[in-house]
Motif scaffolding. Structure first.
Motif, mmCIF file in Angstrom:
data_model
loop_
_atom_site.group_PDB
_atom_site.id
_atom_site.type_symbol
_atom_site.label_atom_id
_atom_site.label_comp_id
_atom_site.label_asym_id
_atom_site.label_seq_id
_atom_site.Cartn_x
_atom_site.Cartn_y
_atom_site.Cartn_z
ATOM 1 N N PHE B 16 0.826 -1.212 0.000
ATOM 2 C CA PHE B 16 0.000 0.000 0.000
ATOM 3 C C PHE B 16 0.856 1.256 0.000
ATOM 4 O O PHE B 16 0.498 2.275 -0.604
ATOM 5 C CB PHE B 16 -0.950 -0.018 1.199
ATOM 6 C CG PHE B 16 -2.118 -0.918 0.980
ATOM 7 C CD1 PHE B 16 -2.179 -2.144 1.617
ATOM 8 C CD2 PHE B 16 -3.122 -0.566 0.122
ATOM 9 C CE1 PHE B 16 -3.248 -2.988 1.402
ATOM 10 C CE2 PHE B 16 -4.195 -1.407 -0.098
ATOM 11 C CZ PHE B 16 -4.247 -2.610 0.537
ATOM 12 N N SER B 20 0.612 4.119 -2.789
ATOM 13 C CA SER B 20 0.371 5.544 -2.481
ATOM 14 C C SER B 20 1.450 6.417 -3.099
ATOM 15 O O SER B 20 1.177 7.518 -3.585
ATOM 16 C CB SER B 20 0.337 5.716 -0.976
ATOM 17 O OG SER B 20 1.398 6.479 -0.531
ATOM 18 N N ALA B 36 -4.560 9.505 -2.460
ATOM 19 C CA ALA B 36 -3.423 8.576 -2.373
ATOM 20 C C ALA B 36 -2.769 8.701 -1.009
ATOM 21 O O ALA B 36 -2.445 7.718 -0.360
ATOM 22 C CB ALA B 36 -2.402 8.894 -3.464
ATOM 23 N N LYS B 39 -5.540 7.930 2.276
ATOM 24 C CA LYS B 39 -6.098 6.590 2.495
ATOM 25 C C LYS B 39 -5.049 5.504 2.387
ATOM 26 O O LYS B 39 -4.768 4.776 3.342
ATOM 27 C CB LYS B 39 -7.240 6.337 1.499
ATOM 28 C CG LYS B 39 -8.430 7.227 1.755
ATOM 29 C CD LYS B 39 -9.614 6.810 0.952
ATOM 30 C CE LYS B 39 -9.475 7.179 -0.497
ATOM 31 N NZ LYS B 39 -10.738 7.011 -1.235
ATOM 32 N N SER B 40 -4.405 5.394 1.217
ATOM 33 C CA SER B 40 -3.597 4.172 1.055
ATOM 34 C C SER B 40 -2.319 4.278 1.861
ATOM 35 O O SER B 40 -1.803 3.271 2.356
ATOM 36 C CB SER B 40 -3.297 3.954 -0.414
ATOM 37 O OG SER B 40 -2.068 4.506 -0.736
ATOM 38 N N ASP B 41 -1.815 5.489 2.059
ATOM 39 C CA ASP B 41 -0.602 5.596 2.866
ATOM 40 C C ASP B 41 -0.907 5.288 4.322
ATOM 41 O O ASP B 41 -0.124 4.624 5.009
ATOM 42 C CB ASP B 41 -0.055 7.028 2.745
ATOM 43 C CG ASP B 41 1.393 7.053 3.164
ATOM 44 O OD1 ASP B 41 2.127 6.150 2.744
ATOM 45 O OD2 ASP B 41 1.756 7.938 3.943
ATOM 46 N N GLY B 44 -1.180 1.584 4.584
ATOM 47 C CA GLY B 44 0.140 0.961 4.512
ATOM 48 C C GLY B 44 0.877 1.088 5.823
ATOM 49 O O GLY B 44 1.471 0.130 6.329
#
Lengths: 88, 104
Positions: B16, B20, B36, B39-41, B44
């Motif tokens: 993730f 990101s 990016a 959420k995905s960071d 991760g």
């Protein structure tokens, strides 16, 4: 085991270069703050991973806690400043 | 057994973080890029720190790791939200795929 952690730390270290491109090329100042935020989050991960690799877990986890708070406060303060600057 | 679970979480989180970073570069506009990061960071970071906490076992530092995990899980989206609201408030225009949309 530590070799795997070292591999993960190297990948994350290489990933920290990506936001530098966004900071340099970012058209607006908001993109640049995003790049700084992503570098901060990667720094937290690197700190903790290095702590686990060199078995100095206590010291590096404390560093990571301090840096997580610093990174969060930094992004929010810059956002508040940019919000007020837009109205003047 | 604990190592395997920890490593699985770490590599999931690494995926993730990779996504990101890719999203931060490839997305056309600031508002899409904030997805990016926010959420995905965050996911991760949560997975990697969770994997390290599982790998570390029941120690004080694993507890501190869970503290960071909760703080980043709550703080990172909040920071991205504050930034996006600041951009919206100061009339930062929104990119659109229609004919008028220029790639920033």
């Amino acid at each position: 085991m530590t070799a795997l952690l070292l591999g993960v730390a190297l990948v994350i270290a290489l990933l920290t270069v990506v936001p530098v491109f966004r900071i340099v090329a970012g058209p607006t100042i908001y993109d640049r703050v995003l790049g700084v935020g992503l570098m901060g989050t990667n720094a937290i991960l690197l700190l903790v991973l290095v702590g686990y690799i060199y078995d100095r877990i206590d010291m590096f986890v404390d560093l990571a806690v301090a840096y997580a708070i610093l990174n969060f406060v930094g992004v929010v303060v810059v956002a508040k400043y940019l919000e007020r600057r837009g109205e003047t | 057994m604990r190592d395997v679970v920890g490593l699985a979480l770490i590599f999931g989180g690494l995926f993730f973080v990779l996504v990101s970073a890719l999203g931060l570069v490839r997305f056309p506009d600031f508002y899409t890029r904030s997805h990016a990061l926010g959420k995905s960071d965050t996911l991760g970071t949560i997975l990697v720190l969770g994997g390290l906490a599982v790998y570390g076992g029941l120690t004080l530092s694993s507890l501190k790791l869970l503290l960071i995990l909760i703080f980043v899980g709550l703080g990172n989206p909040t920071a991205t939200h504050a930034l996006t609201r600041a951009a919206l408030r100061s009339r930062h225009e929104i990119w659109s795929r229609r004919e008028g949309g220029k790639k920033e």
